[in-house]
Design an enzyme around this catalytic site. Sequence first.
Site, short mmCIF file in Angstrom:
data_model
loop_
_atom_site.label_atom_id
_atom_site.label_comp_id
_atom_site.label_asym_id
_atom_site.label_seq_id
_atom_site.Cartn_x
_atom_site.Cartn_y
_atom_site.Cartn_z
N HIS A 158 0.81 -1.23 0.00
CA HIS A 158 0.00 0.00 0.00
C HIS A 158 0.83 1.27 0.00
CE1 HIS A 158 -4.15 -1.48 0.75
NE2 HIS A 158 -3.53 -2.53 1.25
N LYS A 185 -15.68 6.98 -4.18
CA LYS A 185 -16.98 7.22 -3.54
C LYS A 185 -17.61 8.49 -4.09
CE LYS A 185 -14.90 5.40 0.70
NZ LYS A 185 -14.23 5.88 1.94
N LYS A 235 -10.23 13.15 4.33
CA LYS A 235 -9.22 12.07 4.31
C LYS A 235 -8.29 12.32 5.48
CE LYS A 235 -8.22 13.31 0.05
NZ LYS A 235 -8.11 11.99 -0.57
N ARG A 236 -7.46 11.36 5.81
CA ARG A 236 -6.48 11.56 6.88
C ARG A 236 -5.64 12.79 6.60
NH1 ARG A 236 -6.13 8.72 11.55
NH2 ARG A 236 -3.88 8.84 11.37
N THR A 286 -9.51 5.81 -2.18
CA THR A 286 -10.82 5.23 -2.44
C THR A 286 -11.90 6.28 -2.22
OG1 THR A 286 -10.80 4.40 -0.17
CG2 THR A 286 -10.28 2.82 -1.91
N LYS A 331 -0.98 14.52 1.19
CA LYS A 331 -2.33 14.71 0.66
C LYS A 331 -2.62 16.20 0.41
CE LYS A 331 -4.29 10.53 2.87
NZ LYS A 331 -5.13 9.78 1.92
C1 LIG Z 1 -12.93 6.10 2.17
C2 LIG Z 1 -12.44 6.51 3.50
C3 LIG Z 1 -11.09 6.82 3.69
C4 LIG Z 1 -10.08 6.82 2.56
O1 LIG Z 1 -10.09 8.11 1.95
P1 LIG Z 1 -8.96 8.58 0.93
O2 LIG Z 1 -9.47 9.88 0.42
O3 LIG Z 1 -8.88 7.55 -0.14
O4 LIG Z 1 -7.70 8.73 1.71
C5 LIG Z 1 -10.67 7.21 4.94
N1 LIG Z 1 -11.54 7.28 5.98
C6 LIG Z 1 -12.84 7.00 5.84
C7 LIG Z 1 -13.75 7.13 7.01
C8 LIG Z 1 -13.35 6.61 4.60
O5 LIG Z 1 -14.65 6.30 4.47
#
Ligand SMILES: *Cc1c(COP(=O)(O)O)cnc(C)c1O
Length: 830
Positions: free
Chosen positions: A361, A666, A552-553, A662, A558
Amino acid sequence: MTQMTAPHAPITAEAFADEIRNYLLTEQGVTPQEATVKDVYVATAKATRNHLVPAWAKTRADMVKGNTKAVGYLSAEFLLGRQLRNSLLDAGLSEQFSKAMAELGFDANEVVFSEPEPGLGNGGLGRLAACFVDSLASLGVPAFGYGIQYQYGIFRQEFDDQGRQYERADYWLTNENPWGHTDYNRDVRVNFGGSVQEKDGKRVWVPDWSVRAIPVDYLVPGYESGRVNTLRLWTAKAYHEIDLRTFNRGDYYGAVHNQIQAEDITKILYPEDSTPQGKELRLQQQYFFVSASLHDAIRTFYPGQEKPDLTTFPTKITFQLNDTHPVIGIPELMRILMDEYGYDWDTAWDVTTRTFNYTCHTLLPEALEVWPADLIGKLLPRHLEIIRKINENFVKLLSSLTDDQAKIDRMRIVTEGDNQQVRMAYLATAGGSHVNGVAELHSQLLKDVTLRDFNDLFPAKFTNVTNGVTPRRFVRIANPRLSDLITEGLGTDSWVSDLSKLEGLVPLADDDEFVHRFAEVKRANKRDFAAFAKERYGFEVNPNTMFDSMIKRLHEYKRQSLKILAVISRYASLKSGQTKLEDFTPRTVIFGAKAAPGYALAKETIQLINNVSRVINNDPEVEGKLNVLFPWNYNIELAQNLIPATELDEQISQAGKEASGTGNMKFALNGALTVGTLDGANVEIRDRVGHENFFLFGMTVDEVEDLYAKGYDKGMSRQYYESDPRLKQAIDMVADGTFSNGDKSTYQNLVNDWLNKDYFMTLADFRAYVGIQAEIEKTYADEKTWFRKALLNTARSGYFSSDRSIADYLERVWLTGPLPEDEKLKSRED
Ligand SMILES: *Cc1c(COP(=O)(O)O)cnc(C)c1O
């Protein structure tokens, strides 16, 4: 024919209400009149689970009796989110639930919200594991998810009055947990410490302490597959609650010490950091769940057999290692085969290498997990011996393949010299059949950079499986309005289990009426989010603004800082009159992000966002034009509420740093347009939705490399600051105390980093980012154009279903498939 599918509408709403009443009375001991919302949630969960149990038992029986190889998904994290709606959907009880709640006099949403969210993961990696087990069950593939039931999951984030993050323990198990079934009768002993001794010419591990691993089983129902798999999360217990001899000597603390030590193992989820942490407890966690899971699999597939033929093990189950956290499973399976079942090294190695596969990853070589050999030796002495032997054999193999000694040295699993380290990614690559990255670009970079030497010598091991997300949770449940519109547009709801069907919406992008209705769905979702934000966070949100989200984190790569600098610049230009208020597209900018507790720069960024939000939201001059929201504690619930309401999705990482992402998937599925760099799965999303329906900006991987080669992170960022007045103004405002009541030191580290290092090139991409935002506003001004593009994003994102990811794994990595239907299974047994 026997009924194997949990049938749609198995019972009426009245009957379901009766079942709930019955659980209330017999298990909670209350009548519906006395019941609280939480009582009703627990009773509903139990009633729902009860409908899934027969299919669960049958799936397990078919798996053990049949000839279909199962999948074991080993992951230190499963970020599940709430279970109730998903279980209702898969049990075919969603509508009955709404009606039953009305009949019992409860608000369905309140009941759903009263479930604590199991936050057993940090972010994308853990959520991926949760999507994958959902898809495995929905495709009817026999599978186990194996992980840890942490007593404390990811911390709860709150903000103090200065806008700083602080962390609170997530004690999600305080109340009854109706989904997890603790199976005390299927415990496993896991050993630690001690030494290896020579007995009758054999190496024998004499451990020093052990822990009792107890499975907590969660049902993983498939959507319309009739299958229910198991997610088995292990919890640690001591064998002896208290040591009576110590207790009798009057040492009360000492008497429970062992218990505390043992149960600490599953106490807490480690917060993700940019570099893996060398914490002994973390290695204990890894070994604990992997050892228990491997023993569990052997017991499951060879029931009651004292001398099973484990050479068939790779035909029973294939294990996927979700990142390096479970890689200790490779020497553990070697040890089990040799020491517990008496196989010789070569047989054990053959079985082991056919059993495991590894998903990488990351990209940064320095972020690959390593463990000090000394630490492994202390905790798992026999495993260290086995790892050394694997390394020795591997070096021999390499020597037979190449004369390049430098390359061989680079590829050693155990480093040489002082402070020897075990490289877990290398162990996984050497000890498994396949290695995959998680998006096309990422897999290519793995082969070209991160694991280049391995790819040179073992190219057949490498493959790609692009990540995906489950359409059940992230479209069907999170966005019911859009789901209904899709079903109407396609004339069927079969897209929920075959997301490629969304393609059928493409012609409707030229149907103005349909595009208009698509826009109406988004507007209604925005109103819903405004109400949710008001109720949950006390925010005032104007739904007649563009919703622009970045959730996101919080990580430097990022680049939340790129976005906040652009917001500051926007604000400054509105204030100075450079941008006329009437030309401005009103926006609500939304951030959601947790920072690892020890990550200082990330925490400073959070503080900055909060204070930018405070200043802008309280400035009457920009009221109704620009609003910045930072709902705290980003989690699955927030994702499910915000994503359906978002119009612009920010995926602005530095090219070459985001393995896949991911969140981007979404958003695209829910009809947001993406502004993004050519990074991770953005590349594939853009290719699929159409380049004209994606806002691309910023440097490419090659351009990033060129700029590093010129010494960018050695002070070049300052040139960008000096030469772009808008950028300079934004950074100066951060430095001069505009967002810290005049205090110039608050964001000192952030400002210093921007001007002197800026490793992730925020400043270098700033101009392009501001430029693309102007283009976004132009497009947004024409509603029909915007929503046509948005609809095409939904229509062409079906590829990003985790069902497709799982299909790819089945074909490229696991080489197995769904359980056969009943009839076929029977005829094979005859
Ligand atoms: C989908 C998801 C992530 C991943 O988000 P990225 O933008 O791909 O880093 C992290 N936390 C939660 C709660 C998510 O649903």
